[in-house]
Design a protein around this motif. Structure first.
Motif, PDB file in Angstrom:
ATOM      1  N   PRO A  79       0.653  -1.233   0.099  1.00  0.00           N
ATOM      2  CA  PRO A  79       0.042   0.034   0.028  1.00  0.00           C
ATOM      3  C   PRO A  79       0.807   1.425   0.081  1.00  0.00           C
ATOM      4  O   PRO A  79       0.610   2.287  -0.741  1.00  0.00           O
ATOM      5  CB  PRO A  79      -0.785  -0.203   1.324  1.00  0.00           C
ATOM      6  CG  PRO A  79      -0.989  -1.635   1.518  1.00  0.00           C
ATOM      7  CD  PRO A  79       0.398  -2.085   0.898  1.00  0.00           C
ATOM      8  N   THR A  84      -3.490  -3.789  -1.660  1.00  0.00           N
ATOM      9  CA  THR A  84      -3.353  -4.080  -0.244  1.00  0.00           C
ATOM     10  C   THR A  84      -3.705  -5.503   0.098  1.00  0.00           C
ATOM     11  O   THR A  84      -3.106  -6.250   0.804  1.00  0.00           O
ATOM     12  CB  THR A  84      -4.642  -3.451   0.509  1.00  0.00           C
ATOM     13  OG1 THR A  84      -4.254  -1.750   0.381  1.00  0.00           O
ATOM     14  CG2 THR A  84      -4.915  -3.472   1.837  1.00  0.00           C
ATOM     15  N   ARG A 129      -1.160  -8.535   1.651  1.00  0.00           N
ATOM     16  CA  ARG A 129      -1.583  -8.646   2.934  1.00  0.00           C
ATOM     17  C   ARG A 129      -0.922  -9.765   3.656  1.00  0.00           C
ATOM     18  O   ARG A 129      -0.507  -9.716   5.057  1.00  0.00           O
ATOM     19  CB  ARG A 129      -3.047  -8.775   3.151  1.00  0.00           C
ATOM     20  CG  ARG A 129      -3.303  -9.069   4.718  1.00  0.00           C
ATOM     21  CD  ARG A 129      -4.990  -9.013   4.779  1.00  0.00           C
ATOM     22  NE  ARG A 129      -5.672  -7.565   4.501  1.00  0.00           N
ATOM     23  CZ  ARG A 129      -6.526  -7.301   3.547  1.00  0.00           C
ATOM     24  NH1 ARG A 129      -6.771  -8.244   2.550  1.00  0.00           N
ATOM     25  NH2 ARG A 129      -6.926  -6.149   3.366  1.00  0.00           N
TER      26      ARG A 129
END
Length: 331
Positions: free
Chosen positions: A239, A256, A260
């Motif tokens: 991000p 994102t 993750r």
């Protein structure tokens, strides 16, 4: 002007006539004498980075150049016709697989005087990647332990030398056939990736430069000391990168989710993961040229292709097996 163009109708690069470059008031027009071949060119060809770099086809590929200045824009004062220079043109202004290219003067530096054009043409993208990873992001200090993956490759062969120059204890992954080669570059520890698992034999590292991604990146997190840094150049993007690149909200959301897993693992282990998508910088290339001329870094050119064999050169990237960089030469 002859150039090698990626067409929207084909995934192959092919020779074509291209329009003459438009030289802006802050541009430097360079006669291309050498152009490095990079995995980024191949990834663009197959569409791997189209979300991050949405180029409109047809496009001339090529991210590295060394050559001679032909003409400069009206507001350029640092360069003049006849200067020997090298550069990594910024994104959306690439196109070094051609006879000439106009480059923003901020991306250009004088070629290291101690090396040939082919060697200079091999350097910009990989040397800037190594510099931005090890100097800017990691701030490598003497005595730190640094792991460079794929040490015999384009980025790895320069990153080993730079890390050693910075005073680090350097480990690398390479095949047994390349073990002596990477030791000559400065590697203190060589892990044969075909017979050894680096996660089982390395630990407590301060920095890892990962060019492979996937499981290799996950293992890299686990050999870091708490507070250590893993820097990935194959992804996944983060991000932070998406914000800095001003990507669309949809792309930011997708990135994102994509990153993750690795970000969660890094947080759990108490280490840092950064995605690096290198940028053009003439200032950094000037610093790198100084290291080259001082003998701290030497370019590694594994193979040179004539300009009219650019397509064969591109195909060589997929085959692998070349130490350092492959270069297109147009003397």
């Amino acid at each position: 002007m002859k150039a090698f163009v990626l067409s929207k109708y084909k995934t192959a690069v092919h020779e074509a006539d291209a329009p003459e470059p438009v030289v802006g008031e802050r541009d430097v027009l360079v006669r291309v004498q050498a152009a490095g071949l990079n995995q980024l060119d191949e990834k663009l060809r197959v569409g791997e980075f189209k979300a991050i770099l949405p180029y409109r086809l047809p496009i001339i590929l090529g991210h590295d150049v060394a050559g001679t200045v032909i003409r400069v824009g009206a507001r350029v004062s640092a360069f003049k016709p006849g200067d020997e220079v090298y550069a990594r043109p910024r994104d959306h202004r690439i196109g070094t697989f051609a006879e000439r290219i106009a480059i923003d003067e901020r991306d250009v530096a004088f070629k290291p005087s101690s090396i040939a054009m082919d060697e200079a043409g091999s350097l910009p993208l990989v040397a800037l990647t190594a510099w931005q990873a090890l100097v800017e992001i990691a701030d490598v200090r003497p005595g730190q332990k640094v792991l460079i993956h794929a040490g015999a490759g384009g980025v790895g062969s320069i990153a080993i030398q730079l890390a050693k120059h910075l005073g680090a204890e350097v480990a690398t992954t390479a095949s047994a056939a390349n073990a002596d080669f990477v030791r000559l570059l400065g590697a203190d520890r060589v892990v044969d990736y075909r017979t050894e698992d680096f996660e089982e034999v390395l630990s407590g590292y301060d920095v890892v430069l990962d060019s492979l991604g996937g499981e290799n990146l996950e293992k890299s997190l686990r050999i870091l000391r708490p507070g250590g840094k893993a820097i990935g150049i194959s992804g996944p993007p983060t991000p932070d990168f998406a914000r800095a690149a001003s990507l669309s909200p949809i792309l930011r959301l997708a990135i994102t989710g994509l990153s993750r897993r690795i970000r969660t693992q890094a947080k759990r282990l108490g280490v840092d993961y950064t995605f690096l998508f290198m940028r053009a910088s003439g200032d950094q290339l000037r610093d790198i040229a100084g290291l080259v001329d001082a003998g701290a870094i030497r370019p590694i050119v594994g193979r040179v292709f004539p300009f009219d064999e650019t397509v064969a050169g591109m195909e060589s990237l997929a085959k692998g097996g070349i130490r350092g960089k492959a270069v297109i030469s147009n003397p």
